[in-house]
Design an enzyme around this catalytic site. Structure first.
Site, short mmCIF file in Angstrom:
data_model
loop_
_atom_site.label_atom_id
_atom_site.label_comp_id
_atom_site.label_asym_id
_atom_site.label_seq_id
_atom_site.Cartn_x
_atom_site.Cartn_y
_atom_site.Cartn_z
N SER A 11 0.84 -1.19 0.00
CA SER A 11 0.00 0.00 0.00
C SER A 11 0.88 1.25 0.00
O SER A 11 2.05 1.21 0.38
CB SER A 11 -0.92 0.01 1.23
OG SER A 11 -0.16 0.25 2.41
N LYS A 85 0.54 -1.89 15.40
CA LYS A 85 -0.82 -2.29 15.77
C LYS A 85 -1.29 -3.53 14.99
O LYS A 85 -2.27 -4.16 15.37
CB LYS A 85 -1.80 -1.14 15.56
CG LYS A 85 -2.02 -0.68 14.14
CD LYS A 85 -2.94 0.54 14.10
CE LYS A 85 -3.15 1.06 12.70
NZ LYS A 85 -3.90 0.14 11.84
N ASP A 86 -0.57 -3.89 13.92
CA ASP A 86 -0.92 -5.09 13.16
C ASP A 86 -0.27 -6.35 13.72
O ASP A 86 -0.57 -7.46 13.27
CB ASP A 86 -0.48 -4.94 11.69
CG ASP A 86 -1.26 -3.87 10.95
OD1 ASP A 86 -2.40 -3.58 11.36
OD2 ASP A 86 -0.73 -3.33 9.96
N LEU A 132 -13.70 -2.44 15.35
CA LEU A 132 -14.67 -2.58 16.44
C LEU A 132 -14.30 -1.69 17.62
O LEU A 132 -15.17 -1.20 18.33
CB LEU A 132 -14.73 -4.04 16.91
CG LEU A 132 -15.51 -5.04 16.05
CD1 LEU A 132 -15.47 -6.41 16.69
CD2 LEU A 132 -16.94 -4.60 15.84
N ARG A 133 -13.00 -1.49 17.84
CA ARG A 133 -12.54 -0.61 18.92
C ARG A 133 -13.04 0.81 18.72
O ARG A 133 -13.58 1.44 19.64
CB ARG A 133 -11.00 -0.63 18.97
CG ARG A 133 -10.40 0.40 19.92
CD ARG A 133 -8.89 0.50 19.72
NE ARG A 133 -8.52 0.91 18.37
CZ ARG A 133 -8.51 2.17 17.94
NH1 ARG A 133 -8.86 3.15 18.75
NH2 ARG A 133 -8.16 2.45 16.71
N ARG A 134 -12.86 1.32 17.50
CA ARG A 134 -13.32 2.69 17.21
C ARG A 134 -14.84 2.76 17.26
O ARG A 134 -15.41 3.72 17.82
CB ARG A 134 -12.83 3.13 15.83
CG ARG A 134 -11.33 3.40 15.77
CD ARG A 134 -10.87 3.68 14.36
NE ARG A 134 -9.43 3.94 14.31
CZ ARG A 134 -8.64 3.57 13.32
NH1 ARG A 134 -9.13 2.92 12.27
NH2 ARG A 134 -7.35 3.84 13.34
N ARG A 151 -13.50 -0.58 4.46
CA ARG A 151 -12.16 -1.18 4.37
C ARG A 151 -11.42 -0.56 3.19
O ARG A 151 -11.97 0.15 2.38
CB ARG A 151 -12.27 -2.70 4.14
CG ARG A 151 -12.79 -3.51 5.31
CD ARG A 151 -11.75 -3.78 6.37
NE ARG A 151 -10.46 -4.19 5.84
CZ ARG A 151 -10.14 -5.42 5.45
NH1 ARG A 151 -11.04 -6.38 5.55
NH2 ARG A 151 -8.94 -5.70 5.01
N ARG A 157 -10.51 4.86 1.26
CA ARG A 157 -11.45 5.19 2.34
C ARG A 157 -11.81 6.67 2.31
O ARG A 157 -12.96 7.05 2.55
CB ARG A 157 -10.85 4.81 3.70
CG ARG A 157 -10.99 3.32 3.98
CD ARG A 157 -10.63 2.96 5.39
NE ARG A 157 -9.26 2.49 5.49
CZ ARG A 157 -8.70 2.07 6.62
NH1 ARG A 157 -9.39 2.09 7.74
NH2 ARG A 157 -7.45 1.65 6.64
N CYS A 244 -7.43 -7.71 16.12
CA CYS A 244 -8.23 -6.76 15.34
C CYS A 244 -9.73 -7.00 15.51
O CYS A 244 -10.53 -6.11 15.27
CB CYS A 244 -7.88 -6.88 13.85
SG CYS A 244 -6.25 -6.30 13.41
#
Length: 315
Positions: A11, A85-86, A132-134, A151, A157, A244
């Site tokens: 990416s 975070k991944d 889900l956290r956000r 996604r 996005r 995640c």
């Protein structure tokens, strides 16, 4: 002269942050008389291939790192640059975290139509996030908001904000900073409103545990305060067996010891919430041992029922 093959996702953000890390490593190598050159190898991960399903439904850990780690184990690359975070809590045997460089902004960022803040979003506004956290924390702060999964890479996005009638989307501020798109941010969400993901804003430079050359070079790239904070957050993650696919967040800050001792003082805040935001558990504790701190905050949340919330989400 050693040629170092660097593995990364393909990416734009991954390539940008990998390029920035490589430039810093070149400067470190030159300053220490280490002769090396770098080549970047793009690797497609499962998380990159599956874009039509929310992260919570894809399941498993390491969605964005497994293929890269396999390339490390196979000797196809010498180091990998990941978003921390991944990273799953447990690394494959033979691989280690060679360096945790200085952290970027760990907060979540709100990108909205009309450059509005969270409080200024209209009643029932449509907000996009794959996390889900956000979603949990956003619904807790604003139960009226409608949350839909979105996604894809940062560019796609942001495009959906314009094309798919979203009023706002949530992204990690660090990614927008690294790619130079700070001007797109309408508001930063403070940790009091939206606690970041474990390791958000930090990079993980991974290598083989037996590669003395890489360990020596990467050791010079380490930023100890960031590494300490991340160790506390990841200990919290490991105790709760998070990933995640669960609404879990943690953020550690590091300051000088108030007692005047040599050890820095860490303050770790952790959260677990229900996906709809109706239940939100949070705890903050300070201490000097990052692993002990992570376990303590997790255990305090478990005592309040965090393990039951996470078990229900996984089912």
């Amino acid at each position: 002269m050693r040629t170092i093959i660097v593995g990364t996702r393909q990416s734009a953000l991954a390539l940008t942050q990998t390029g920035q890390a490589v430039e810093q490593l070149k400067q470190i190598a030159a300053a220490h008389g280490i002769e090396c050159q770098f080549e970047i190898k793009k690797i497609v991960t499962k998380g990159d291939r599956i874009l039509d399903v929310t992260l919570s439904k894809v399941g498993g850990k390491g969605l964005f790192v497994k293929e890269i780690e396999q390339a490390l184990l196979d000797g196809e690359i010498d180091m990998a640059v990941h978003s921390m975070k991944d990273m799953p809590f447990e690394l494959p045997e033979g691989l280690v975290v060679g360096a945790v460089p200085q952290r970027e902004d760990a907060r979540d960022a709100l990108i909205t139509r009309g450059h509005r803040s969270l409080d200024e979003l209209p009643q029932g506004a449509l907000v996009g996030t794959s996390s889900l956290r956000r979603a949990s924390q956003l619904q807790h702060a604003r139960p009226d908001l409608k949350i839909e999964s979105v996604r894809g890479n940062i560019d796609s996005r942001l495009r959906k904000l314009e094309e798919d009638n979203f009023d706002a989307i949530l992204l990690a501020a660090a990614g927008l900073h690294r790619i130079g798109w700070q001007d797109r941010i309408s508001a930063y969400l403070p940790p009091e409103v939206c606690l970041p993901a474990v390791g958000q804003g930090a990079l993980c430079i991974e290598c083989r545990g037996g590669d003395a050359f890489m360990l020596d070079l990467l050791g010079k790239f380490q930023h100890e305060p960031t590494a300490l904070a991340v160790r506390a957050e990841r200990a919290f993650l490991g105790r709760l067996n998070g990933g995640c696919q669960v609404p879990l967040g943690a953020y550690a800050s590091v300051s000088e010891s108030s007692s005047g001792g040599a050890e820095p003082l860490l303050t770790l805040t952790g959260m677990v919430g229900t996906p709809d935001g109706t239940t939100m558990l949070k705890e903050s504790v300070s201490g000097s041992d990052p692993e002990a701190l992570g376990l303590l905050v997790a255990d305090k949340l478990i005592a309040q029922g965090a393990d039951r919330i996470l078990a229900e989400v996984r089912e």
